[in-house]
Enzyme design. Sequence first.
Site, PDB file in Angstrom:
ATOM      1  N   VAL A 156       0.833  -1.213  -0.206  1.00  0.00           N
ATOM      2  CA  VAL A 156      -0.071   0.026   0.034  1.00  0.00           C
ATOM      3  C   VAL A 156       1.007   1.297   0.146  1.00  0.00           C
ATOM      4  O   VAL A 156       1.452   1.642   1.029  1.00  0.00           O
ATOM      5  CB  VAL A 156      -0.893   0.089   1.316  1.00  0.00           C
ATOM      6  N   PRO A 157       1.288   1.799  -1.369  1.00  0.00           N
ATOM      7  CA  PRO A 157       2.134   2.619  -1.485  1.00  0.00           C
ATOM      8  C   PRO A 157       2.303   4.022  -0.523  1.00  0.00           C
ATOM      9  O   PRO A 157       2.169   5.050  -1.385  1.00  0.00           O
ATOM     10  CB  PRO A 157       2.268   2.949  -2.904  1.00  0.00           C
ATOM     11  N   CYS A 158       2.246   4.105   0.469  1.00  0.00           N
ATOM     12  CA  CYS A 158       2.318   5.514   1.176  1.00  0.00           C
ATOM     13  C   CYS A 158       3.505   6.189   0.819  1.00  0.00           C
ATOM     14  O   CYS A 158       3.553   7.520   1.010  1.00  0.00           O
ATOM     15  CB  CYS A 158       1.773   5.087   2.707  1.00  0.00           C
ATOM     16  N   HIS A 159       4.650   5.683   0.298  1.00  0.00           N
ATOM     17  CA  HIS A 159       5.590   6.389  -0.001  1.00  0.00           C
ATOM     18  C   HIS A 159       5.348   7.286  -1.157  1.00  0.00           C
ATOM     19  O   HIS A 159       6.448   8.149  -1.316  1.00  0.00           O
ATOM     20  CB  HIS A 159       6.917   5.433  -0.289  1.00  0.00           C
TER      21      HIS A 159
END
Length: 187
Positions: A156-159
Amino acid sequence: MIVTTTDLEQYSLILIASTNEHPSPKLVEVNWLPKDDISWRASKSFAQLKKHYRLSADDFSFIDSNSLSRKDPSQALLLTAIDQLDEYAAGKRKVFDLPLDLSLGTEFQQKVWRALQDINYGETISYATLAQNVNNPKGYRAVANANGKNPFSIIVPCHRVIASDGKLGGYTGGLDKKEYLLALEGV
């Protein structure tokens, strides 16, 4: 629950699969650990996982990734997650296809985590844009807080969420990891 670790360049990731809580296994956490640190109980949400699922420390089994078997459904999920993370690190995967248990988060956090999955590989958006995407245009701080509680690093690409001024902002795993992931994606 079954726990394993895998390496992504100079970093270690912890992977935790759920076993008894669902008809089929789901990942409940993918998180960063210091390299060569197999102290998975130090994971940022270990205590939260125990409380949420009403488990004791004895209900968690650590299995080295080299000892996992595709015959066991939970272990097969972990192996699939490791394969997909390896493909991502090699630039061969842009989207993850893994069953996730988002129930650890509040309704709002889950909404933010779902919205994070809509950010394309190699792109970034601001916290303010993410707040708009979840129909809470003034809630960029709440969105940033939910982003920081994401239990599925990379997947889950919070970056991919940065500050409106173009600076990186924060990252629970550490800014060095955020920089590494964005560089890997060509950002």
